[in-house]
Structure formats: structure tokens, C-alpha cells
Design an enzyme around this catalytic site. Structure first.
Site, PDB file in Angstrom:
ATOM      1  N   HIS A  60       0.848  -1.195   0.000  1.00  0.00           N
ATOM      2  CA  HIS A  60       0.000   0.000   0.000  1.00  0.00           C
ATOM      3  C   HIS A  60       0.880   1.239   0.000  1.00  0.00           C
ATOM      4  O   HIS A  60       2.103   1.157   0.169  1.00  0.00           O
ATOM      5  CB  HIS A  60      -0.957  -0.005   1.189  1.00  0.00           C
ATOM      6  CG  HIS A  60      -0.310   0.046   2.536  1.00  0.00           C
ATOM      7  ND1 HIS A  60       0.484  -0.957   3.036  1.00  0.00           N
ATOM      8  CD2 HIS A  60      -0.346   0.999   3.517  1.00  0.00           C
ATOM      9  CE1 HIS A  60       0.900  -0.643   4.244  1.00  0.00           C
ATOM     10  NE2 HIS A  60       0.415   0.541   4.555  1.00  0.00           N
ATOM     11  N   HIS A  62       1.398   3.828   1.971  1.00  0.00           N
ATOM     12  CA  HIS A  62       1.852   4.544   3.159  1.00  0.00           C
ATOM     13  C   HIS A  62       3.374   4.580   3.134  1.00  0.00           C
ATOM     14  O   HIS A  62       4.017   3.606   2.725  1.00  0.00           O
ATOM     15  CB  HIS A  62       1.335   3.870   4.436  1.00  0.00           C
ATOM     16  CG  HIS A  62      -0.084   4.251   4.762  1.00  0.00           C
ATOM     17  ND1 HIS A  62      -0.857   3.547   5.656  1.00  0.00           N
ATOM     18  CD2 HIS A  62      -0.857   5.284   4.324  1.00  0.00           C
ATOM     19  CE1 HIS A  62      -2.055   4.120   5.745  1.00  0.00           C
ATOM     20  NE2 HIS A  62      -2.076   5.165   4.952  1.00  0.00           N
ATOM     21  N   ASP A  64       5.901   4.267   5.108  1.00  0.00           N
ATOM     22  CA  ASP A  64       6.791   3.276   5.704  1.00  0.00           C
ATOM     23  C   ASP A  64       6.802   1.963   4.928  1.00  0.00           C
ATOM     24  O   ASP A  64       7.472   1.015   5.328  1.00  0.00           O
ATOM     25  CB  ASP A  64       6.431   3.036   7.180  1.00  0.00           C
ATOM     26  CG  ASP A  64       4.991   2.610   7.394  1.00  0.00           C
ATOM     27  OD1 ASP A  64       4.124   2.985   6.584  1.00  0.00           O
ATOM     28  OD2 ASP A  64       4.727   1.891   8.382  1.00  0.00           O
ATOM     29  N   HIS A  65       6.077   1.932   3.797  1.00  0.00           N
ATOM     30  CA  HIS A  65       6.064   0.723   2.971  1.00  0.00           C
ATOM     31  C   HIS A  65       6.548   0.968   1.543  1.00  0.00           C
ATOM     32  O   HIS A  65       6.791  -0.008   0.826  1.00  0.00           O
ATOM     33  CB  HIS A  65       4.658   0.122   2.944  1.00  0.00           C
ATOM     34  CG  HIS A  65       4.231  -0.402   4.272  1.00  0.00           C
ATOM     35  ND1 HIS A  65       4.296  -1.736   4.612  1.00  0.00           N
ATOM     36  CD2 HIS A  65       3.764   0.236   5.377  1.00  0.00           C
ATOM     37  CE1 HIS A  65       3.874  -1.899   5.853  1.00  0.00           C
ATOM     38  NE2 HIS A  65       3.554  -0.706   6.339  1.00  0.00           N
ATOM     39  N   HIS A 140      -7.355  -1.977   5.697  1.00  0.00           N
ATOM     40  CA  HIS A 140      -6.524  -0.931   6.282  1.00  0.00           C
ATOM     41  C   HIS A 140      -7.131   0.426   5.921  1.00  0.00           C
ATOM     42  O   HIS A 140      -8.188   0.500   5.296  1.00  0.00           O
ATOM     43  CB  HIS A 140      -5.092  -1.072   5.759  1.00  0.00           C
ATOM     44  CG  HIS A 140      -4.083  -0.250   6.496  1.00  0.00           C
ATOM     45  ND1 HIS A 140      -4.086  -0.105   7.864  1.00  0.00           N
ATOM     46  CD2 HIS A 140      -3.028   0.481   6.044  1.00  0.00           C
ATOM     47  CE1 HIS A 140      -3.079   0.669   8.222  1.00  0.00           C
ATOM     48  NE2 HIS A 140      -2.431   1.046   7.137  1.00  0.00           N
ATOM     49  N   ASP A 210      -0.215  -4.587   7.586  1.00  0.00           N
ATOM     50  CA  ASP A 210      -1.124  -3.459   7.781  1.00  0.00           C
ATOM     51  C   ASP A 210      -2.577  -3.820   7.504  1.00  0.00           C
ATOM     52  O   ASP A 210      -3.127  -3.538   6.434  1.00  0.00           O
ATOM     53  CB  ASP A 210      -0.686  -2.271   6.921  1.00  0.00           C
ATOM     54  CG  ASP A 210       0.549  -1.598   7.491  1.00  0.00           C
ATOM     55  OD1 ASP A 210       1.406  -2.313   8.034  1.00  0.00           O
ATOM     56  OD2 ASP A 210       0.651  -0.363   7.390  1.00  0.00           O
ATOM     57  N   HIS A 268       5.896  -5.570  12.106  1.00  0.00           N
ATOM     58  CA  HIS A 268       5.268  -4.249  12.063  1.00  0.00           C
ATOM     59  C   HIS A 268       4.944  -3.746  13.473  1.00  0.00           C
ATOM     60  O   HIS A 268       3.877  -3.203  13.746  1.00  0.00           O
ATOM     61  CB  HIS A 268       3.993  -4.274  11.208  1.00  0.00           C
ATOM     62  CG  HIS A 268       3.595  -2.915  10.710  1.00  0.00           C
ATOM     63  ND1 HIS A 268       2.692  -2.123  11.375  1.00  0.00           N
ATOM     64  CD2 HIS A 268       3.976  -2.195   9.626  1.00  0.00           C
ATOM     65  CE1 HIS A 268       2.517  -0.989  10.714  1.00  0.00           C
ATOM     66  NE2 HIS A 268       3.304  -1.007   9.653  1.00  0.00           N
TER      67      HIS A 268
END
Length: 301
Positions: A60, A62, A64-65, A140, A210, A268
Site C-alpha cells: 500500500h 503509506h 513506511d512501505h 486498512h 497493515d 510491524h
């Protein structure tokens, strides 16, 4: 299958922990799963050859990914890459990455192929003679997928001692490997199963990052050999799961138990906790086979 954890913590990077990224090796394939900040450094630190990465899967959008992805693509260019690079991720990922390249006037000198995902149902997104990859729709705050990697079955293995014992001519070996029975010189037919050994059971790996607790994924991950499932919180902070759409370690263990997976890997983690060992302890109360992801750790599946 061999899994190498490059990063497995939530939120922002720290000097001693990294956000989500991992490498899955399946025979001759090397898949990069998510690409948080610092992924390039971690790849170098753990001696993963950049040139072996041809397929990148982003769960996804976001930061941090996937914030490490523009830099990785740029580095591939600087290294003189010529081979295709395939990126699988949510709709919008092409726009995000190409904007970086456009503003920096640094277009790639290799084919950069995006496979944008938007289906809320599981779909097959990669398939060859060795492995298949399907999406696992997750729940999510933004459109998110996990990924299920499944090895393809391989032919039975020729048993040299058996073919010698039954005096089978070498000219038949190829056909026997492909499933044919053997025939002795006197015409006696020897069943294939007496001349071959069963191959190892194909392995499977389910990556679920997530997501809040979601039993809808159970049919997709049931009997997976290994499940990686996010565990951002401990049960004491379960109240935060609904707002953030994350899971606790206990909830991850409940999913693993209901799906009857072989092994559960937690990751995570929220950086609010002093020790990640508490995640294992909580999950073990529900499911018996629990491992903790940590930066640099490897798992044989």
C-alpha cells in the site's frame, strides 16, 4: 523458500530499526516485498544482489512501505541496469514514482513496468513455471493487499537405486521423470511410483501487512506454510486497532490458528514498546508456533 527481513517496524525509521521491507527467495527468483526507507542500505548490509531483483510487490501507499522505492529505482539506473523491473502495487504507484523521475530528470534506461492493482477481490498477478503470486485483500485505512506466494509442484524424482534394481534402460529415464512407467527388457511394466520418489511438498508464504483483524482472508491463507502478519499493538492497546486499522499480536495469532498455518511470523511492531518479546508471549497464548521478525533475521520456509 528463504525469507530475509530487511525491516519490520511501523512508523518512522530509527537508527536501530527499519520500516517494512523483506526479500523472499523462491528457487531462482528473488522477490522484494515492500520498500520502506533504508531498503537500499539493508540490501547492501545483508549482501542481496540488486541485479537479482526483477519483481517488487508494494502492499500500500503509506510511506513506511514504499518511500524507499524512488531511491531504489534511481540506484538501478545509476548501476546501469538494462533488465526489466516489474512493480506491483496500488493504483497511483506509477504516478508517484514517475513524478520523482520527471522532477529529477532521471528517467530510467531500463524498462520500468507497473502493474497497478485496484481489485478488492484476490487476483493472480504473477505466474510462471516455478511460482505464482496472488493478492490478499486487507482491511486498512487505504487500499492494501497482502501477497500469497506459492511454489509450483515439481515432477517426481528418479530413484537411481530403483531403476538399477529393475534394470531399466537409461533411454527411458526422461519419460519416467515425466510420469511414465518403466519397461524391463522382458516386457514387464514397472509402475512409475516404484521407480521415483515423491518430490518435496510445494511451499507457500502469506504476507499480510497493515490490516485490522479480518477473517475474510482465511480462505486465501488456509494451510500456508508460513504466515507473516502485522502485530502493531499488544492487547493492552487493542482500543487503537479500530481507529488505525491495525492488529494486535493476539489477533494475529487468532488468524494463524483459524487458518491452520504451519508457522506465524509477527512484525510491524509499534516503536512504543521496549521489547518485542512481549509480542511473542502474547501470541503464544493462542497459537503454538510463533516467530518474531527482526531486521536482518532470516527464515527457511
Amino acid at each position: 523458500m528463504k525469507l530475509t527481513i530487511l525491516g519490520c517496524y511501523s512508523a518512522t525509521p530509527r537508527t536501530f530499526t527499519n520500516p517494512t521491507s523483506q526479500v523472499l527467495e523462491v528457487k531462482n527468483h528473488l522477490f522484494l516485498i515492500d520498500c520502506g526507507e533504508g531498503t537500499q542500505v539493508q540490501l547492501r548490509k545483508f549482501k542481496v544482489k540488486f541485479s537479482r531483483i526483477n519483481h517488487i510487490f508494494i502492499s500500500h501507499l503509506h510511506g513506511d512501505h514504499f518511500f524507499g522505492l524512488p531511491g531504489l529505482v534511481s540506484t538501478f539506473r545509476l548501476l546501469g541496469r538494462e533488465r526489466e523491473l516489474h512493480i506491483y502495487g496500488p493504483k497511483g504507484i506509477k504516478e508517484a514514482i514517475t513524478l520523482f523521475l520527471k522532477l529529477g530528470d532521471s528517467w530510467t534506461n531500463f524498462p520500468l513496468i507497473f502493474h497497478e492493482l485496484k481489485s478488492k477481490e484476490s487476483e493472480l498477478i504473477f505466474d510462471d513455471d516455478v511460482v505464482s503470486v496472488s493478492t490478499i485483500p486487507l482491511n486498512h485505512r487505504v487500499y492494501t493487499n497482502g501477497f500469497l506466494f506459492k511454489e509450483k509442484p515439481v515432477p517426481r524424482r528418479l530413484n537411481i537405486n530403483a531403476v538399477d534394481e529393475f534394470d531399466i534402460e537409461t533411454s527411458q529415464f526422461k519419460a519416467i521423470k515425466n510420469g511414465a512407467d518403466g519397461v524391463q527388457k522382458n516386457g514387464t511394466v514397472v509402475p512409475n511410483q516404484k521407480l521415483t520418489d515423491a518430490p518435496p511438498k510445494p511451499k507457500s508464504y502469506a504476507f499480510c501487512s497493515d490490516t485490522m483483524y479480518n477473517e475474510a482472508i482465511l480462505p486465501l491463507i488456509t494451510n500456508a506454510d508460513t504466515l507473516y502478519h502485522e502485530s502493531t499493538f499488544l492487547q493492552s492497546e487493542e482500543r487503537l486497532c479500530e481507529k488505525t486499522k491495525h492488529s494486535t499480536a493476539r489477533q494475529a495469532a487468532k488468524i494463524a490458528k483459524k487458518a491452520q498455518v504451519g508457522n506465524l511470523i509477527l512484525g510491524h511492531y509499534s516503536t512504543r514498546y521496549k521489547s518485542i518479546e512481549s509480542f511473542r508471549e502474547e501470541a503464544l497464548e493462542v497459537f503454538p508456533k510463533v516467530e518474531l521478525a527482526d531486521d536482518g533475521k532470516t527464515f527457511e520456509i
